[in-house]
Design a protein around this motif. Sequence first.
Motif, PDB file in Angstrom:
ATOM      1  N   ILE A   1      -2.651  -0.067   4.901  1.00 44.74           N
ATOM      2  CA  ILE A   1      -3.856   0.666   4.504  1.00 44.74           C
ATOM      3  C   ILE A   1      -3.832   0.968   3.003  1.00 44.74           C
ATOM      4  N   PHE A   2      -2.657   1.367   2.510  1.00 46.77           N
ATOM      5  CA  PHE A   2      -2.529   1.648   1.075  1.00 46.77           C
ATOM      6  C   PHE A   2      -2.796   0.392   0.247  1.00 46.77           C
ATOM      7  N   SER A   3      -2.209  -0.729   0.643  1.00 46.59           N
ATOM      8  CA  SER A   3      -2.378  -1.982  -0.096  1.00 46.59           C
ATOM      9  C   SER A   3      -3.828  -2.448  -0.071  1.00 46.59           C
ATOM     10  N   LEU A   4      -4.475  -2.296   1.076  1.00 48.41           N
ATOM     11  CA  LEU A   4      -5.880  -2.687   1.188  1.00 48.41           C
ATOM     12  C   LEU A   4      -6.757  -1.834   0.271  1.00 48.41           C
ATOM     13  N   GLY A   5      -6.478  -0.533   0.236  1.00 49.05           N
ATOM     14  CA  GLY A   5      -7.235   0.358  -0.636  1.00 49.05           C
ATOM     15  C   GLY A   5      -7.012   0.051  -2.101  1.00 49.05           C
ATOM     16  N   LEU A   6      -5.745  -0.183  -2.468  1.00 44.54           N
ATOM     17  CA  LEU A   6      -5.429  -0.523  -3.857  1.00 44.54           C
ATOM     18  C   LEU A   6      -6.123  -1.819  -4.258  1.00 44.54           C
ATOM     19  N   HIS A   7      -6.190  -2.759  -3.331  1.00 48.57           N
ATOM     20  CA  HIS A   7      -6.879  -4.024  -3.602  1.00 48.57           C
ATOM     21  C   HIS A   7      -8.367  -3.790  -3.852  1.00 48.57           C
ATOM     22  N   GLN A   8      -8.966  -2.847  -3.129  1.00 48.06           N
ATOM     23  CA  GLN A   8     -10.386  -2.553  -3.322  1.00 48.06           C
ATOM     24  C   GLN A   8     -10.665  -2.067  -4.741  1.00 48.06           C
ATOM     25  N   ILE A   9      -9.726  -1.305  -5.291  1.00 45.33           N
ATOM     26  CA  ILE A   9      -9.864  -0.839  -6.678  1.00 45.33           C
ATOM     27  C   ILE A   9      -9.584  -1.980  -7.642  1.00 45.33           C
ATOM     28  N   ALA A  10      -8.487  -2.705  -7.406  1.00 43.71           N
ATOM     29  CA  ALA A  10      -8.036  -3.736  -8.354  1.00 43.71           C
ATOM     30  C   ALA A  10      -9.012  -4.901  -8.449  1.00 43.71           C
ATOM     31  N   LYS A  11      -9.632  -5.280  -7.343  1.00 43.12           N
ATOM     32  CA  LYS A  11     -10.470  -6.479  -7.360  1.00 43.12           C
ATOM     33  C   LYS A  11     -11.719  -6.310  -8.212  1.00 43.12           C
ATOM     34  N   ARG A  12     -12.057  -5.075  -8.538  1.00 39.39           N
ATOM     35  CA  ARG A  12     -13.219  -4.821  -9.395  1.00 39.39           C
ATOM     36  C   ARG A  12     -12.855  -4.819 -10.882  1.00 39.39           C
ATOM     37  N   GLN A  13     -11.560  -4.911 -11.161  1.00 38.87           N
ATOM     38  CA  GLN A  13     -11.110  -4.852 -12.544  1.00 38.87           C
ATOM     39  C   GLN A  13     -10.971  -6.264 -13.118  1.00 38.87           C
ATOM     40  N   PRO A  14     -11.125  -6.395 -14.436  1.00 44.65           N
ATOM     41  CA  PRO A  14     -11.004  -7.734 -15.043  1.00 44.65           C
ATOM     42  C   PRO A  14      -9.583  -8.290 -14.986  1.00 44.65           C
ATOM     43  N   ASP A  15      -8.575  -7.416 -14.899  1.00 48.63           N
ATOM     44  CA  ASP A  15      -7.184  -7.866 -14.861  1.00 48.63           C
ATOM     45  C   ASP A  15      -6.472  -7.179 -13.695  1.00 48.63           C
ATOM     46  N   ARG A  16      -6.504  -7.819 -12.535  1.00 48.51           N
ATOM     47  CA  ARG A  16      -5.941  -7.224 -11.322  1.00 48.51           C
ATOM     48  C   ARG A  16      -4.429  -7.035 -11.409  1.00 48.51           C
ATOM     49  N   LEU A  17      -3.760  -8.012 -11.994  1.00 51.45           N
ATOM     50  CA  LEU A  17      -2.298  -7.943 -12.067  1.00 51.45           C
ATOM     51  C   LEU A  17      -1.851  -6.713 -12.840  1.00 51.45           C
ATOM     52  N   SER A  18      -2.570  -6.381 -13.899  1.00 50.00           N
ATOM     53  CA  SER A  18      -2.217  -5.196 -14.691  1.00 50.00           C
ATOM     54  C   SER A  18      -2.336  -3.922 -13.862  1.00 50.00           C
ATOM     55  N   ILE A  19      -3.281  -3.897 -12.924  1.00 42.60           N
ATOM     56  CA  ILE A  19      -3.422  -2.734 -12.052  1.00 42.60           C
ATOM     57  C   ILE A  19      -2.159  -2.553 -11.211  1.00 42.60           C
ATOM     58  N   LEU A  20      -1.623  -3.649 -10.681  1.00 38.84           N
ATOM     59  CA  LEU A  20      -0.380  -3.562  -9.901  1.00 38.84           C
ATOM     60  C   LEU A  20       0.785  -3.119 -10.770  1.00 38.84           C
ATOM     61  N   ILE A  21       0.857  -3.667 -11.972  1.00 42.05           N
ATOM     62  CA  ILE A  21       1.951  -3.305 -12.884  1.00 42.05           C
ATOM     63  C   ILE A  21       1.901  -1.816 -13.209  1.00 42.05           C
ATOM     64  N   LEU A  22       0.701  -1.314 -13.493  1.00 43.80           N
ATOM     65  CA  LEU A  22       0.555   0.109 -13.816  1.00 43.80           C
ATOM     66  C   LEU A  22       0.777   0.995 -12.596  1.00 43.80           C
ATOM     67  N   SER A  23       0.459   0.494 -11.409  1.00 44.45           N
ATOM     68  CA  SER A  23       0.577   1.292 -10.191  1.00 44.45           C
ATOM     69  C   SER A  23       2.004   1.400  -9.677  1.00 44.45           C
ATOM     70  N   PHE A  24       2.852   0.447 -10.027  1.00 45.88           N
ATOM     71  CA  PHE A  24       4.181   0.367  -9.408  1.00 45.88           C
ATOM     72  C   PHE A  24       5.024   1.640  -9.576  1.00 45.88           C
ATOM     73  N   PRO A  25       5.203   2.172 -10.788  1.00 49.47           N
ATOM     74  CA  PRO A  25       6.144   3.299 -10.919  1.00 49.47           C
ATOM     75  C   PRO A  25       5.711   4.572 -10.182  1.00 49.47           C
ATOM     76  N   ILE A  26       4.435   4.918 -10.239  1.00 48.85           N
ATOM     77  CA  ILE A  26       3.998   6.194  -9.670  1.00 48.85           C
ATOM     78  C   ILE A  26       3.370   6.025  -8.294  1.00 48.85           C
ATOM     79  N   LEU A  27       2.301   5.257  -8.210  1.00 50.86           N
ATOM     80  CA  LEU A  27       1.580   5.147  -6.940  1.00 50.86           C
ATOM     81  C   LEU A  27       2.410   4.474  -5.857  1.00 50.86           C
ATOM     82  N   ILE A  28       3.097   3.403  -6.204  1.00 50.70           N
ATOM     83  CA  ILE A  28       3.816   2.637  -5.177  1.00 50.70           C
ATOM     84  C   ILE A  28       5.178   3.251  -4.872  1.00 50.70           C
ATOM     85  N   ILE A  29       5.977   3.502  -5.897  1.00 46.97           N
ATOM     86  CA  ILE A  29       7.317   4.056  -5.654  1.00 46.97           C
ATOM     87  C   ILE A  29       7.254   5.523  -5.242  1.00 46.97           C
TER      88      ILE A  29
END
Length: 197
Positions: A91-119
């Motif tokens: 559910i978390f990954s699906l929600g994060l994807h909903q935010i990221a897919k609207r951004q011009p650089d999806r990979l950067s969203i994952l990189i920025l999310s890793f330390p706080i949101l994911i860990i």
Amino acid sequence: MYVSLLLSGFVSRGNGPLRNQFYYLWLFVLFLFVGFRYRVGCDWGGYLVIFENSRIYETSSTTEQAFWLLNSLLHYLQLDYPYINVVSSGIFSLGLHQIAKRQPDRLSILILSFPILIINLAMSGIRQAIALGILCFAFNAFIDMSLLRCVLFTLIASMFHTSAGAFLMLTPFVRGRFSRQRIILGGSSRCRAFIIY
């Protein structure tokens, strides 16, 4: 993991299709990383108690009934406690994807999310991770100025973690501009959310 994620971002600079491929690969890898952890997270023991209690008691006195029902569903399906992490991660990954897919650089969203949101969040608080995943849909609805979807997803998220109800204070701002009256209305909805929860 994080160094590899950073390297993926570095080697794919300026290559949109490659970054997009890396994004989907990493989204799946991080889903597995979060969902199939074992005895990881400061709330592991606390959620195990909730899981065991939901086996014994049919209902809960808490307002987070959706989380209680999710635990009951796992018992019904005869799945062990760690599978709640898989559901939460999904559910978390699906929600994060909903935010990221609207951004011009999806990979950067994952990189920025890793330390706080994911860990710090997804790998620790199961209820919070589910609630945040659902809130991502509410945030998109807010951007789309869809009041009904924004309120609906926020209420569903609050059934997993009551703190999500605080985002109901944003509903006066879904449509229209900021004004003193809307700010007061938002503040009063925040008070109502606390009274309800």
